[in-house]
Design an enzyme around this catalytic site. Structure first.
Site, PDB file in Angstrom:
ATOM      1  N   SER A 147       0.849  -1.195   0.000  1.00 42.86           N
ATOM      2  CA  SER A 147       0.000   0.000   0.000  1.00 42.86           C
ATOM      3  C   SER A 147       0.880   1.239   0.000  1.00 42.86           C
ATOM      4  CB  SER A 147      -0.881   0.014   1.246  1.00 42.86           C
ATOM      5  OG  SER A 147      -1.497   1.286   1.423  1.00 42.86           O
ATOM      6  N   TYR A 160      -1.833  -0.332  10.045  1.00 43.28           N
ATOM      7  CA  TYR A 160      -1.821  -0.645   8.617  1.00 43.28           C
ATOM      8  C   TYR A 160      -0.481  -0.282   7.987  1.00 43.28           C
ATOM      9  CZ  TYR A 160      -3.665  -0.750   3.793  1.00 43.28           C
ATOM     10  OH  TYR A 160      -3.895  -1.008   2.456  1.00 43.28           O
ATOM     11  N   LYS A 164       1.998  -3.010   6.231  1.00 45.16           N
ATOM     12  CA  LYS A 164       2.335  -2.924   4.808  1.00 45.16           C
ATOM     13  C   LYS A 164       3.828  -2.644   4.592  1.00 45.16           C
ATOM     14  CE  LYS A 164      -1.634  -3.781   2.872  1.00 45.16           C
ATOM     15  NZ  LYS A 164      -1.823  -5.059   2.147  1.00 45.16           N
TER      16      LYS A 164
END
Length: 313
Positions: A147, A160, A164
């Site tokens: 991401s 997150y 990632k």
């Protein structure tokens, strides 16, 4: 989905988190290229619909309904691929969840849930696939979904971003460890209209257009590199193919009309001080040495053109 090209005929793929959105687009593209696909989702109805979308077009697919993260699920996915189709050639780790909030409000569960699905789930699935690839002795393809948040950070996404960024670090490591087994390992950084971007006001007009089946404007597709899940699927299909046999350890960005190659982190400036650096010498010299080379964080989105600005109510 129309099954026309067959560059992956005879291959077998697992795509985690492939019931809908980007994961479904990846699975459908791999099937379009001739691969048999193991679909994965936590919802039986959604998984069944995903399988049907492939089978009704002449492809082969089965589903494993289980949450990604545990070793048991990873083993179940690989076992299903072998039981149903006789082998495994391709793994796409796409499963993910979000628990967004600023760090001072983020709970242990918020953090652990995202890390378990994204980071641990990628690790456990890749480990099982690597074992199978090495046993088969015929190489393989591993494609892990990253991401932009993992590359540059994003407000409210501690968990997150960590997951990632960690995935990309593992990809670089695995590309070295599995090179002798002829297994390529790459990361794809997608940007697309999905459920994860539906709540972002900046992308609302583009997502609404996609939901209506309209083509997104050039500003979205070119300037932002923002499009549909199907726009990203071609990159995954390519990295899974023999045409990408010499590509490994890379981070490829994709979205809209754009494809990008992300750099690995590199040193941008170096300075030396005889005898070593002290608080005093750094206080005196750091700004002049590095002030104009400090790195930015987060993504800097361009201003929307006037015609795409939301209308005030």
């Amino acid at each position: 989905m129309t099954l026309t090209s067959k560059t992956l005929t005879g291959k077998v793929a697992i795509v985690t988190g492939s019931g809908r959105g980007l994961g479904l687009a990846y699975a459908q593209e791999l099937a379009r290229q001739g691969a048999s696909v193991v679909i994965n989702d936590v919802d039986q109805l959604i998984a069944d619909d995903a399988v049907a979308s492939i089978v009704t077009e002449g492809g082969q697919a089965v589903a494993v309904v289980a949450p990604v993260g545990s070793t048991a699920t990873a083993q179940q996915l690989v076992a299903q691929a072998v039981e149903s189709f006789g082998r495994l050639d391709i793994l796409v780790t796409n499963a993910g969840v979000l628990r967004d909030t600023v760090v001072w409000k983020m709970t242990d569960d918020d953090f652990d849930t995202v890390i378990n699905v994204h980071l641990r789930g990628t690790f456990t699935c890749v480990r099982e696939a690597a074992i199978r690839f090495r046993e088969q002795g015929e190489g393989g393809r591993i494609i892990c979904i990253g991401s932009p948040t993992g590359q540059r950070g994003n407000f409210g996404q501690t968990n997150y971003a960590a997951a990632k960024a960690g995935i990309v670090g593992m990809v670089r490591t695995w590309s070295m460890e599995l090179a002798r087994a002829n297994v390529t390992v790459n990361a794809v950084v997608p940007v697309a209209a999905t459920a994860m971007t539906d709540t972002v006001p900046f992308f609302k007009a583009f997502n609404d257009a996609a939901a209506r089946g309209e083509t997104m404007p050039p500003f979205a597709r070119r300037v932002l590199g923002y499009g549909t899940p199907q726009d990203v699927a071609g990159v995954v299909g390519f990295l899974a193919s023999d045409a990408a046999a010499g590509i490994t350890g890379q981070v490829v960005g994709s979205g809209g009309d754009r494809v990008q190659l992300w750099s690995h982190p590199e040193v941008v400036a170096t300075a030396f001080e005889t005898g070593g650096w002290t608080v005093e010498s750094l206080s005196e010299d750091f700004s002049s040495l590095f002030g104009d080379k400090l790195q930015s964080v987060g993504e800097k989105l361009p201003e929307l053109p006037a015609e795409l600005q939301p209308v005030a109510k």
